[in-house]
Write a protein that holds these residues in place. Structure first.
Motif, PDB file in Angstrom:
ATOM      1  N   ASP A 189     -57.462  -8.960  47.594  1.00 15.52           N
ATOM      2  CA  ASP A 189     -56.408  -9.932  48.056  1.00 15.52           C
ATOM      3  C   ASP A 189     -57.062 -10.231  49.712  1.00 15.52           C
ATOM      4  OD1 ASP A 189     -54.206 -10.882  50.192  1.00 15.52           O
ATOM      5  OD2 ASP A 189     -53.230 -10.701  48.275  1.00 15.52           O
ATOM      6  N   GLU A 190     -57.677  -9.393  50.305  1.00 16.58           N
ATOM      7  CA  GLU A 190     -58.266  -9.443  51.348  1.00 16.58           C
ATOM      8  C   GLU A 190     -59.531 -10.491  51.500  1.00 16.58           C
ATOM      9  OE1 GLU A 190     -57.563  -8.910  54.709  1.00 16.58           O
ATOM     10  OE2 GLU A 190     -56.407  -7.247  54.641  1.00 16.58           O
ATOM     11  N   ARG A 208     -58.404 -13.765  51.039  1.00 17.76           N
ATOM     12  CA  ARG A 208     -58.035 -14.531  52.189  1.00 17.76           C
ATOM     13  C   ARG A 208     -59.244 -15.150  53.022  1.00 17.76           C
ATOM     14  NH1 ARG A 208     -53.233 -14.246  54.646  1.00 17.76           N
ATOM     15  NH2 ARG A 208     -54.222 -13.853  56.397  1.00 17.76           N
ATOM     16  N   HIS A 246     -60.793 -18.241  51.283  1.00 19.01           N
ATOM     17  CA  HIS A 246     -59.760 -19.385  51.421  1.00 19.01           C
ATOM     18  C   HIS A 246     -60.266 -20.043  52.993  1.00 19.01           C
ATOM     19  CE1 HIS A 246     -56.402 -21.686  53.258  1.00 19.01           C
ATOM     20  NE2 HIS A 246     -56.478 -22.129  51.931  1.00 19.01           N
ATOM     21  N   TRP A 278     -54.224 -19.349  48.431  1.00 20.37           N
ATOM     22  CA  TRP A 278     -54.084 -18.131  47.657  1.00 20.37           C
ATOM     23  C   TRP A 278     -52.777 -17.464  48.326  1.00 20.37           C
ATOM     24  CZ3 TRP A 278     -56.437 -14.855  44.459  1.00 20.37           C
ATOM     25  CH2 TRP A 278     -55.947 -13.481  44.369  1.00 20.37           C
ATOM     26  N   SER A 295     -50.979 -14.416  48.988  1.00 16.90           N
ATOM     27  CA  SER A 295     -51.069 -13.206  49.228  1.00 16.90           C
ATOM     28  C   SER A 295     -50.086 -12.102  48.518  1.00 16.90           C
ATOM     29  CB  SER A 295     -51.253 -12.657  50.781  1.00 16.90           C
ATOM     30  OG  SER A 295     -51.465 -11.327  50.916  1.00 16.90           O
ATOM     31  N   HIS A 342     -47.960 -11.426  54.948  1.00 20.44           N
ATOM     32  CA  HIS A 342     -48.416 -12.729  55.284  1.00 20.44           C
ATOM     33  C   HIS A 342     -47.579 -13.673  54.976  1.00 20.44           C
ATOM     34  CE1 HIS A 342     -52.179 -10.921  56.442  1.00 20.44           C
ATOM     35  NE2 HIS A 342     -52.326 -10.136  55.383  1.00 20.44           N
ATOM     36  N   THR A 391     -51.791 -19.121  52.086  1.00 18.32           N
ATOM     37  CA  THR A 391     -52.647 -19.183  53.213  1.00 18.32           C
ATOM     38  C   THR A 391     -52.468 -20.489  53.646  1.00 18.32           C
ATOM     39  OG1 THR A 391     -54.074 -20.046  51.397  1.00 18.32           O
ATOM     40  CG2 THR A 391     -54.358 -17.648  52.311  1.00 18.32           C
TER      41      THR A 391
END
Length: 303
Positions: free
Chosen positions: A32-33, A36, A39, A47, A49, A240, A244
């Motif tokens: 996931d990190e 991000r 993106h 994305w 999260s 988050h 994004t």
């Protein structure tokens, strides 16, 4: 029909399962990190999260096992990875390289659905179709709290109840339908609402993967044994924004965001298992190495 209490779902995972829960949570967090970051570099178009919801996703996915067919929403990255969708296949969809980056039949995990709650009717229909063909197929469908305000969700629950469809509804209630808080969406919990359709249900906190695992294990046993639907509402936090492209600071207070981040299930569970002596530095180093190598490969492919 009584709403089930947590004490009725007390099936404790063993040590190996606990380590598996944590490993999958850590891998999902790392992927996931990376998404991000990609993106921000323009490599992924969007994305949503799943950070803060890893315990709910991993706990439920491990509980039901690999046999059921899964109909996801669009944030179930931890479930996808656990089911055998590779990070490359997952990213290909969000990079716009393919309609669906993986083979849904191979991993029994259907494409993401951006149209809210549409997958609930797909799941119920799929379950009924399998039954009519004489096939025993248990179906899991994931939704968010925002999707439960859609008419498709009510239709799906009613049809599942009337037809006794073997469907497990898993709602990850993170309290926000993009910028709409849950208290402005509904006056009762989704678990209580399901009872109105004749569907047994449970509500469980989503910060502890073991609680999720236990509840979903019993829920899956009900669906398999009774050939009837069940709904589990998991209360989670969204660290988050909705995606994004969403600036959650516009509509969430700093205290609300800070509380959610403080309740992050990943470091909390890592600390818990470390304190119990179930994992050590060597174990964490091995998982960190696995995640680092995955991220490096994805960076080379997409950056």
């Amino acid at each position: 029909m009584a709403l089930k209490s947590e004490s009725e779902y007390a099936t404790d995972p063993d040590s190996d399962t606990r380590r598996s829960l944590l490993r999958h949570m850590l891998v999902a967090r790392g992927i996931d990190e990376e998404a991000r970051q990609l993106h921000k570099q323009g490599a992924l178009d969007l994305w949503p999260s799943c950070q803060g919801q890893e315990a709910a996703q991993v706990g439920s996915a491990l509980a039901v096992g690999p046999a059921p067919t899964v109909f996801p929403s669009y944030r179930e990255h931890a479930v996808a990875l656990l089911r055998g969708v590779t990070p490359d296949e997952l990213f290909a969809q969000w990079a716009g390289r393919t309609f669906c980056g993986w083979d849904p039949r191979r991993v029994r995990f259907f494409p993401y659905t951006m149209v809210l709650a549409a997958q609930t009717l797909h799941a119920v229909g799929y379950s009924i179709g399998q039954r009519l063909q004489g096939l025993e197929d248990f179906v899991v469908v994931y939704i968010g709290d925002g999707a439960t305000s859609e008419g498709d969700m009510s239709e799906a629950m009613n049809l599942a109840a009337v037809e006794s469809a073997a469907v497990l509804f898993v709602c990850q209630n993170n309290g926000w339908a993009i910028s709409k808080p849950a208290e402005e969406q509904m006056r009762t919990s989704l678990a209580e609402r399901a009872r109105g359709f004749g569907i047994e249900s449970a509500r469980v906190p989503g910060q502890d993967p073991e609680s999720v695992y236990s509840s979903c294990s019993r829920a899956a046993a009900h669906v398999r044994g009774e050939r009837a639907p069940y709904l589990v509402e998991i209360q989670v936090g969204r660290i988050h924004g909705h995606s994004t492209s969403d600036a959650q600071e516009v509509y969430r207070t700093p205290d609300d965001i800070a509380r959610t981040r403080a309740a992050d299930p990943v470091p909390a569970y890592a600390s818990r298992l470390s304190g119990l002596g179930l994992v050590d530095t060597a174990w964490f180093d091995a998982v960190d190495k696995e995640v680092r190598e995955l991220r490096e490969r994805l960076t080379k492919e997409y950056a």
